[in-house]
Design a protein around this motif. Sequence first.
Motif, PDB file in Angstrom:
ATOM      1  N   ASP A  39       0.836  -1.204   0.000  1.00  0.00           N
ATOM      2  CA  ASP A  39       0.000   0.000   0.000  1.00  0.00           C
ATOM      3  C   ASP A  39       0.873   1.256   0.000  1.00  0.00           C
ATOM      4  N   SER A  40       2.097   1.111  -0.481  1.00  0.00           N
ATOM      5  CA  SER A  40       3.058   2.204  -0.401  1.00  0.00           C
ATOM      6  C   SER A  40       2.688   3.404  -1.273  1.00  0.00           C
ATOM      7  N   LEU A  87      -0.405   4.760  -1.511  1.00  0.00           N
ATOM      8  CA  LEU A  87      -1.494   5.579  -0.961  1.00  0.00           C
ATOM      9  C   LEU A  87      -0.912   6.904  -0.480  1.00  0.00           C
ATOM     10  N   PRO A  88      -1.447   8.030  -0.934  1.00  0.00           N
ATOM     11  CA  PRO A  88      -0.818   9.324  -0.655  1.00  0.00           C
ATOM     12  C   PRO A  88      -0.873   9.750   0.809  1.00  0.00           C
ATOM     13  N   ASN A  89      -1.898   9.374   1.520  1.00  0.00           N
ATOM     14  CA  ASN A  89      -2.021   9.738   2.938  1.00  0.00           C
ATOM     15  C   ASN A  89      -3.113   8.883   3.574  1.00  0.00           C
ATOM     16  N   ASP A  90      -3.355   9.123   4.859  1.00  0.00           N
ATOM     17  CA  ASP A  90      -4.299   8.254   5.575  1.00  0.00           C
ATOM     18  C   ASP A  90      -5.760   8.557   5.255  1.00  0.00           C
ATOM     19  N   ARG A  91      -6.029   9.462   4.339  1.00  0.00           N
ATOM     20  CA  ARG A  91      -7.421   9.651   3.906  1.00  0.00           C
ATOM     21  C   ARG A  91      -7.851   8.559   2.917  1.00  0.00           C
ATOM     22  N   GLU A 146     -10.374  16.177  -1.201  1.00  0.00           N
ATOM     23  CA  GLU A 146      -9.791  17.473  -1.536  1.00  0.00           C
ATOM     24  C   GLU A 146      -9.794  17.624  -3.049  1.00  0.00           C
ATOM     25  N   ASP A 186      -7.624  15.539  -5.199  1.00  0.00           N
ATOM     26  CA  ASP A 186      -7.928  14.116  -5.399  1.00  0.00           C
ATOM     27  C   ASP A 186      -8.601  13.869  -6.747  1.00  0.00           C
TER      28      ASP A 186
END
Lengths: 111, 114
Positions: free
Chosen positions: B57-58, B60-64, B83, B86
């Motif tokens: 899952d490396s 994924l840009p952030n925890d959203r 946002e 996105d």
Amino acid sequence: GQQVMQIPQYQHVQEGEDFTTYCNSSTTLSNIQWYKQRPGGHPVFLIQLVKSGEVKKQKRLTFQFGEAKKNSSLHITATQTTDVGTYFCAGGSGGSYIPTFGRGTSLIVHP
Amino acid sequence: GAGVSQTPSNKVTEKGKYVELRCDPISGHTALYWYRQSLGQGPEFLIYFQGTGAADDSGLPNDRFFAVRPEGSVSTLKIQRTERGDSAVYLCASSSTGWGSPLHFGNGTRLTVT
């Protein structure tokens, strides 16, 4: 992380001319795949290369994998209007085989 | 046979809202990938499933961003507090084994955050 660079970004040709796109990786690749995306469509798999120095042909398309497994090329002979689209290389490395895509080369063929 | 199916094909949402994007892979394909593609760019890797588990899952840009594949077939990509950045086409792909086998892409979901 791994980066895959692709040039040129765009290429305009007259129908019947040849076309080549080049792909370079910052790291040694396990394999390289090539995809074609038509305008408004999704990427469609064309071919995979695995061996150092490998050359594969599909009709007018010739794919090469470099000896060091860090670069690849796609050459189209005598382009046709049906060749229009964006060609992506996608390299896998580190044993994971997760394809990292280049930015793509958009081919525009003028009749 | 049926290809990879993604729904919805288009999604317009307001900034701050939650969205779910669905992917139905080719039957029998154990590997499933999520990518996103912005205009003029190549597909950008987000997450890779092997069976039910997220093997990588490396991207994924952030925890959203979060994705699941509870039964090893259908996958859902979930984005919280969307946002404007996105906005992109979210592509799902499946492959038979994941170990260098070709990716079969769906038509994508075009997400627009206003």
